[in-house]
Write a protein that holds these residues in place. Structure first.
Motif, PDB file in Angstrom:
ATOM      1  N   ALA A 253     -42.197 -10.996  47.096  1.00 42.95           N
ATOM      2  CA  ALA A 253     -40.747 -11.109  46.941  1.00 42.95           C
ATOM      3  C   ALA A 253     -40.143  -9.758  46.548  1.00 42.95           C
ATOM      4  O   ALA A 253     -39.102  -9.347  47.083  1.00 42.95           O
ATOM      5  CB  ALA A 253     -40.406 -12.161  45.907  1.00 42.95           C
ATOM      6  N   ALA A 254     -40.793  -9.075  45.626  1.00 44.80           N
ATOM      7  CA  ALA A 254     -40.296  -7.770  45.189  1.00 44.80           C
ATOM      8  C   ALA A 254     -40.273  -6.783  46.351  1.00 44.80           C
ATOM      9  O   ALA A 254     -39.275  -6.079  46.566  1.00 44.80           O
ATOM     10  CB  ALA A 254     -41.154  -7.233  44.054  1.00 44.80           C
ATOM     11  N   LYS A 255     -41.342  -6.749  47.115  1.00 42.65           N
ATOM     12  CA  LYS A 255     -41.415  -5.837  48.253  1.00 42.65           C
ATOM     13  C   LYS A 255     -40.337  -6.163  49.283  1.00 42.65           C
ATOM     14  O   LYS A 255     -39.681  -5.263  49.805  1.00 42.65           O
ATOM     15  CB  LYS A 255     -42.798  -5.909  48.899  1.00 42.65           C
ATOM     16  N   ALA A 256     -40.136  -7.449  49.560  1.00 43.55           N
ATOM     17  CA  ALA A 256     -39.115  -7.854  50.528  1.00 43.55           C
ATOM     18  C   ALA A 256     -37.712  -7.453  50.074  1.00 43.55           C
ATOM     19  O   ALA A 256     -36.834  -7.197  50.899  1.00 43.55           O
ATOM     20  CB  ALA A 256     -39.180  -9.361  50.757  1.00 43.55           C
ATOM     21  N   ALA A 257     -37.504  -7.389  48.760  1.00 41.95           N
ATOM     22  CA  ALA A 257     -36.204  -6.992  48.215  1.00 41.95           C
ATOM     23  C   ALA A 257     -36.078  -5.483  48.044  1.00 41.95           C
ATOM     24  O   ALA A 257     -35.027  -4.990  47.640  1.00 41.95           O
ATOM     25  CB  ALA A 257     -35.979  -7.681  46.872  1.00 41.95           C
ATOM     26  N   GLY A 258     -37.163  -4.747  48.327  1.00 45.30           N
ATOM     27  CA  GLY A 258     -37.138  -3.299  48.155  1.00 45.30           C
ATOM     28  C   GLY A 258     -37.244  -2.885  46.696  1.00 45.30           C
ATOM     29  O   GLY A 258     -36.727  -1.842  46.305  1.00 45.30           O
TER      30      GLY A 258
END
Length: 191
Positions: free
Chosen positions: A25-30
């Motif tokens: 989730a963190a990666k998808a949100a940058g």
């Protein structure tokens, strides 16, 4: 350990329900996973722009709402703070009025309204509350769906919501934009 901000807690519960790992989730949100972990543990609060990005990963939008009339004023990330400022002006509130309620100065209110990009969640929330509004999470779907995390707080499982809108709304409305979910989903599919 302190409790996370209620908006972060809602995103966390939705992320867990959707079984999205925190790092994913963190990666998808940058964002950095350590940053998100810090929010979810209540150790820090996010910048408003980061909260918006994280909420989107789980199908939620950060919105400015008027609890008095159950109206969403804006869920557009670029206009959240300007919607609050417009409401302040329409209510005849001066920056000084809001500053006194927030324990700030008129200049600080001016900077909040001009530099929305830099706002942290607690400041944005305090500003909204000071003019009678609230920040909330709403589902990214057509407005006809009556169940969302802000307006329907009866339960998070969807049992109550299933009586007010299609049972699938908690997991993303299946209706095309502009159509009501009840019309788009046969009753047997909603149960």
């Amino acid at each position: 350990m302190t409790a996370p901000h209620p908006l972060i807690a809602q995103i966390h519960r939705r992320r867990m329900r959707l079984r999205i790992p925190q790092k994913t989730a963190a990666k998808a949100a940058g964002l950095q996973a350590t940053m998100v972990a810090s929010w979810e543990k209540g150790r820090s609060d996010p910048a408003l722009r980061n909260l918006i990005a994280y909420a989107r990963v789980v199908g939620l939008l950060v919105a400015v709402v008027n609890p008095a009339n159950r109206q969403t004023l804006s869920s557009d990330p670029d206009t959240l703070i300007s919607a609050i400022a417009a409401h302040r002006k329409s209510e005849g509130m001066l920056r000084g009025d809001v500053a006194r309620r927030m324990g700030a100065t008129g200049q600080q209110i001016h900077e909040i309204e001009q530099n929305a990009e830099r706002l942290r969640l607690p400041t944005a929330e305090n500003y909204a509350n000071s003019v009678g509004l609230a920040l909330a999470l709403v589902f990214d779907r057509p407005r006809c769906c009556s169940c969302d995390p802000f307006w329907c707080r009866t339960d998070e499982s969807g049992e109550h919501c299933a009586t007010r809108s299609c049972g699938r709304c908690l997991h993303g409305c299946p209706a095309p934009d502009g159509e009501c979910c009840e019309a788009a989903v046969p009753a047997r599919a909603a149960s």
